[in-house]
Design an enzyme around this catalytic site. Structure first.
Site, PDB file in Angstrom:
ATOM      1  N   ASP A  11       0.878  -1.170   0.000  1.00 13.44           N
ATOM      2  CA  ASP A  11       0.000   0.000   0.000  1.00 13.44           C
ATOM      3  C   ASP A  11       0.915   1.220   0.000  1.00 13.44           C
ATOM      4  OD1 ASP A  11      -1.766   2.069   0.406  1.00 13.44           O
ATOM      5  OD2 ASP A  11      -2.379   1.458   2.427  1.00 13.44           O
ATOM      6  N   LYS A  73       3.203  11.631  -3.500  1.00  9.58           N
ATOM      7  CA  LYS A  73       2.323  10.762  -4.285  1.00  9.58           C
ATOM      8  C   LYS A  73       1.419  11.591  -5.194  1.00  9.58           C
ATOM      9  CE  LYS A  73      -1.214   7.153  -3.750  1.00  9.58           C
ATOM     10  NZ  LYS A  73      -1.871   6.233  -2.787  1.00  9.58           N
ATOM     11  N   GLU A 150      -7.395   0.696  -4.730  1.00 10.71           N
ATOM     12  CA  GLU A 150      -7.458   0.705  -3.271  1.00 10.71           C
ATOM     13  C   GLU A 150      -8.836   0.315  -2.724  1.00 10.71           C
ATOM     14  OE1 GLU A 150      -5.961   4.535  -2.218  1.00 10.71           O
ATOM     15  OE2 GLU A 150      -3.916   4.056  -2.834  1.00 10.71           O
ATOM     16  N   ASP A 173     -13.252   5.745   0.577  1.00  7.28           N
ATOM     17  CA  ASP A 173     -11.802   5.669   0.838  1.00  7.28           C
ATOM     18  C   ASP A 173     -11.190   7.068   0.849  1.00  7.28           C
ATOM     19  OD1 ASP A 173      -9.114   5.136   0.984  1.00  7.28           O
ATOM     20  OD2 ASP A 173      -9.008   3.907  -0.816  1.00  7.28           O
TER      21      ASP A 173
END
Length: 572
Positions: A11, A73, A150, A173
């Site tokens: 992850d 990211k 995800e 999420d």
């Protein structure tokens, strides 16, 4: 170290990253060298040009903000570079350092080298971002077996793939830097994703930033001897960290008395949960639109959803749980640690990939979360800039679609194919992915045609093949013009450069974290407390210089206990 067929699940998060392995019939999260499951997605460069990763790097944010990077990211799939000291890195390279650190932890735990991994990505990541994630794995020295969305990973961690009855779930999420919504249906061993939507620029860090801005507006900067127009970067980074602490304390106790210390001055501010919810209200409003989009695309109503699953550390905020409860008129499921649920799902997918006998066969379907198409010209003016969809969002993948297009000018020599991702009729409002220049025979306008085929695979990677109808010549997409995607030659060059960079030894992380933590606390405190921390740091460095293992272990424990007292009851 021997080599076995081991596939790890990773992850790769905006705030924290984790690594898992499928063993003994279940997914295991592998602890890092500090014994923690979460490794901060932070990279720093020390004065000796040695790379530091994880908690030790995070501790350097306020002390060395010009040499430390977080939240990179969000820059995946772009050509932006982040400067650390005199060096500059792309987001893929910084991510590769994080992945490499995770792999070292896994290899230390397993006693085997890891060569393959499944990496999770936000469902709403575009083609360039997904390719950049695969490149990050390659730069870290592994083969990325698969990219897994995800929300789908989270559903697997909740065991939704083992449900016997037909059920529909909405996966909410909210991570550190991205927000995804996916609607899944389970039936007869099939996990089918009906729709995905999201916002790649919305996450827990945005809630922290809004709170930090509120604090900045409320405190009297004159008390800190600071000028609003010339705030030092170190102070802004320090304020961000204090806001993150305040946010977590508000989540736990409903309010926080925030103390801002800068050099020899300090000021205080009380922040309540009610105040926090008010300042983040615009962000809460932004969360609603992707939910509505996903429901509309899935042709479902709120009442059709059987359960809501909260994923991501940011969903711990009470305002998020309140929002989900208000929207769906029921309490969401929170049975699995939201920080670990995606990694657990990646581990389960690794087990499925290895065809573990303890896992039932699962048919997993997913969707393309965004519309993909090209730029076209319409009307007599032959003016371009219009978007022509080829694969529309939320088509089941893998998917392949083809459309035919014609020349617009007499004796045109070539056709430029500009590829975009987005939902706007104007390409200027969509995301540019790449282009191709296709030569065609000269002819009257409209006589020459090309077939443009888009193929979108299970990893979310787009392939474009353009065929000239009259000659049957085909051309495959190579996105060299997209600044967000590295070519193979550039990857090889950067891999060689990264291999030459020194990385701080894993076994010395405990000492490094303590030193950086002490330096941070020294800045945050005043008077006697500051002097005490300074003496403690000097004594610890002296013990390290002695190279006596027993003395170092004893000093490390003593220093940890004392620093814990300075930190208070909250550890972050």
């Amino acid at each position: 170290m021997t080599t076995e067929n081991i596939i790890c699940g990773i992850d790769l998060g905006t705030t924290n990253s984790l690594i898992t392995v499928w063993q003994d019939g279940k997914a295991h999260i592998i602890a890092n060298s500090l014994g923690n499951h979460l490794t901060p997605s932070a990279v720093s460069l020390d004065d000796n040009d040695t790379i530091i990763v994880g908690q030790a790097a995070k501790e350097r944010l306020t002390v060395h903000p010009d040499r430390t990077a977080i939240n990179f990211k969000r820059l995946m799939g772009t050509n932006k570079e982040i400067k650390l000291g005199k060096r500059a890195f792309r987001a893929e390279e910084l991510s590769a350092f994080v992945i490499r650190s995770l792999l070292q932890d896994a290899e230390s735990y397993l006693g085997h080298k890891v060569t393959e991994a499944i990496i999770t990505v936000p469902a709403y990541f575009n083609d360039a971002q997904r390719k950049a994630t695969k490149v990050a794995g390659e730069l870290a020295g592994i083969r990325v077996e698969r990219l897994l969305n995800e929300p789908t990973a989270a559903a697997m961690a909740y065991g939704l793939h083992q449900q016997k009855n037909e059920s529909r779930y909405l996966i909410f999420d909210l991570g550190g830097g991205t927000f995804d919504v996916s609607i899944l249906e389970m039936f007869d061993g099939v996990m089918e994703v009906h729709a995905s939507a999201g916002d790649n620029q919305l996450g827990g860090t945005d809630f922290t930033s809004v709170l930090a801005q509120h604090v900045l507006q409320q405190i009297d900067l004159k008390e800190l001897d600071l000028n609003q127009k010339m705030l030092p970067p170190e102070f802004l980074q320090y304020l961000q960290i204090q806001a993150e602490k305040a946010k977590r304390e508000i989540c736990q106790s409903g309010s926080c008395e925030l103390t801002i210390v800068w050099r020899d001055r300090s000021t205080r501010l009380q922040v309540t949960e009610e105040t926090f919810e008010k300042v983040v209200e615009p962000l809460l409003d932004r969360l609603v639109l992707p939910i509505k989009t996903a429901l509309r695309d899935a042709k479902l109503r709120v009442s059709d959803i059987d359960d809501i699953v909260l994923v991501g550390g940011a969903t711990r905020m009470p305002c998020i749980k309140k929002l989900a409860t208000r929207l769906f008129q029921r309490f969401p499921a929170t049975g699995v640690d939201p920080d670990e649920v995606v990694a657990m799902g990646a581990g389960i997918q690794a087990g499925l990939k290895l065809r573990d006998a303890m896992l039932d066969d699962l048919v997993l379907t997913d969707v393309c979360p965004y519309t993909l198409g090209i730029e076209v010209a319409y009307g007599d003016s032959q003016k371009g800039g219009y978007f022509s969809p080829i694969i529309e969002r939320n088509n089941y993948i893998p998917v392949s679609r083809v459309d035919r297009f014609s020349t617009i000018s007499n004796f045109q020599k070539s056709i430029e194919i500009n590829i975009y991702q987005g939902e706007s009729p104007s390409v200027s409002d969509n995301i540019f992915l790449g282009k191709m220049d296709i030569k065609v025979p000269k002819a009257e306008a409209g006589q020459e045609q090309v077939d443009v085929r888009f193929t979108y695979d299970i990893n979310g990677i787009l392939e474009v093949i353009v065929t000239v109808v009259s000659t049957r010549e085909s051309h495959q997409l190579i996105i060299e013009g997209n600044p967000g995607v590295l070519t193979q030659a550039e990857i090889a060059e950067r891999l060689k450069a990264l291999e030459a960079i020194k990385i701080h030894p894993r076994e010395l992380q405990e000492n490094l974290v303590l030193i950086n933590r002490a330096e941070r606390l020294y800045r945050e405190h005043l008077g006697h407390a500051r002097q005490q921390i300074g003496n403690l740091l000097a004594n610890f460095n002296a013990v390290l210089d002695s190279q006596d293992p027993k003395a170092i272990i004893a000093a490390r424990k003593q220093m940890t206990d004392i620093l814990d007292q300075f930190e208070g009851d909250f550890t972050f």
